[in-house]
Structures are given as structure tokens and as C-alpha cells.
Design a protein around this motif. Structure first.
Motif: not given
Length: 245
Positions: A8-10, A12-13, A27, A30-33
Motif C-alpha cells: 500500500y502507498d496512498a 498510488y490510488k 493489487t 489494497y483491501d478496499d480496491y
């Protein structure tokens, strides 16, 4: 293209959101993607692998455990910030002049925001590279600023001293209300730590300016503020990185 983001790297969203419109994006971390879940066991399925800007540290890419040896025979391109310990076709975002410049400006803005409420008259900046020099320019008109540099750089800026001169280093660290370290080396000896009374902001990458084991031994105001663009302005920083793709 098939692209895998590991760790995770913010910042990169926005990159993921943009690339998934025309590419197959997967990914890990990134669990929320709402994209495909990647796999480390079939790494050569991916044309591009994107690691966090901090690279792989102590066997982890941010929040994902990764053995860097899986890339030894990888045929695609690896994008990251810090390339240390990686082999193969590895490209650093920070080798791009435009990205490096914009990343530095965001970092300096983040530091200025972080220190805005700290009482400070004398400021010591350790390091006079991209970030250190920009900080000096932003601060010198309002405060007394001293700069610790390599021995062969003494004189590159007003009020500079050599960090290898332990007597001078100790004097300026003890005398400063705010210390900002940009040097990714343990240049500060343990015996100085209990004498520091100012606020110590360490923005350097690993292994930082002070040995991690020594930080909690002494009661001084130590603030490790790493990966600043991802914390201070992730959307802006991510848009800058999109240039690479």
C-alpha cells in the motif's frame, strides 16, 4: 498490459484508478480496491510491477511480505522509489527529473506544514541536497539557520559546518530549537541524544539519522516523518507519478 501493485502507498490510488481504465490492474495490500487480487507466485504474468516508493525494507513492501529474490528472474519492469536490494529491470520514479523536482516541492511543503506550530528561533538542517537546500531557502529569511553538510561541502551555504566534526555537530544539535534531518545515515552518536532539548524532525529514508534502537532510550522530541508526499498530498503526488506511465 497487466500491472501489479504490491504494498500500500496512498499516492498510488489515483495511479491505479487511471491505469485500470485501459489495463488489467491487480493489487496486493489494497483491501478496499475493486480490482483483481494479485499473486506473487506467478510474477512473470505481469508486464509491470509497482512497489511502494520506499521499496522493500526488512522483507516487506509496505504491508506485504515480499522476498526480493522473486524478482531475480522477472522479465518485466519494476517501478519503485528506492531500488536498494532489487535486481533486474528496475526503474526509480526519482530518477525522473520532473518527478524528483515535484516530489521535492511537495515534501518541503509537507515539512513546512509540520513545523508551523513549533517554537523555533535557531534551526539546524542536516544535509543540503534537494530537500535540505529548498528548506534552507524557505526558512533563512525568518530564522537563524545552520546547515550540517559533508566535510567537502562546508562553505556551500552560509553558516554551514561539517557533520563529521563531532564537536561542532554536538554544539549545533544542543543549541537548536528545531533539528531537521534529511540524511539517511546514523550520523548522530547515542551519547548526544540525552543532551538534545529541541524538536527533532527526521524526514530521511531508512536507516534515518538516528539508530531506531536508540530513539526510545532518551526523552527527546523525536518525530519520524517519512513518505511525506503520500501523507501530506497523496492525490497531487500520485498525479505527478502518472507521468511515468
Amino acid at each position: 498490459m497487466k500491472i501489479l501493485f504490491i504494498g500500500y502507498d496512498a499516492r498510488y490510488k489515483i495511479v491505479i484508478d487511471t491505469l485500470k481504465m485501459k489495463n488489467e490492474v491487480c493489487t496486493l495490500g489494497y483491501d478496499d480496491y475493486n480490482v483483481g487480487v494479485g499473486s506473487l507466485s506467478s510474477i512473470n504474468e505481469y508486464d509491470i510491477v509497482v512497489l511502494p516508493m520506499s521499496g522493500i525494507k526488512n522483507g516487506y513492501a509496505s504491508n506485504v511480505k515480499v522476498d526480493s529474490s522473486i524478482f531475480d528472474n522477472y522479465n518485466g519492469i519494476i517501478y519503485t522509489g528506492l531500488k536498494k536490494g532489487l535486481r533486474g529491470n528496475v526503474e526509480s520514479f526519482l530518477d525522473d527529473e520532473y518527478i524528483c523536482k515535484e516530489n521535492t516541492l511537495i515534501t518541503v511543503d509537507g515539512i513546512m506544514d509540520r513545523i508551523k506550530d513549533i517554537d523555533k528561533v535557531i534551526i539546524c538542517i542536516l544535509g543540503y541536497g534537494n530537500i535540505g537546500s529548498k528548506l534552507y531557502d524557505r526558512l533563512v529569511s525568518d530564522y537563524k539557520v545552520v546547515v550540517g553538510v559533508k566535510e567537502d561541502e562546508v562553505g556551500c551555504v552560509f553558516n554551514s559546518f561539517s557533520t563529521s566534526n563531532k564537536k561542532d555537530l554536538e554544539y549545533y544539535l544542543i543549541s537548536s530549537d528545531l533539528i531537521i534531518n534529511t540524511v539517511p545515515l546514523n550520523i548522530i552518536d547515542e551519547d548526544i541524544l540525552n543532551k538534545i532539548t529541541g524538536y527533532f524532525l527526521d524526514i530521511a529514508s531508512y536507516p534515518y539519522g538516528i539508530n531506531e534502537k536508540d530513539v526510545n532510550k532518551y526523552r527527546f522530541k523525536y518525530d519520524l516523518y517519512s513518505s511525506i508526499p503520500s501523507k501530506y498530498a497523496p492525490l497531487k503526488a500520485g498525479k505527478v507519478l502518472l507521468k511515468k506511465f
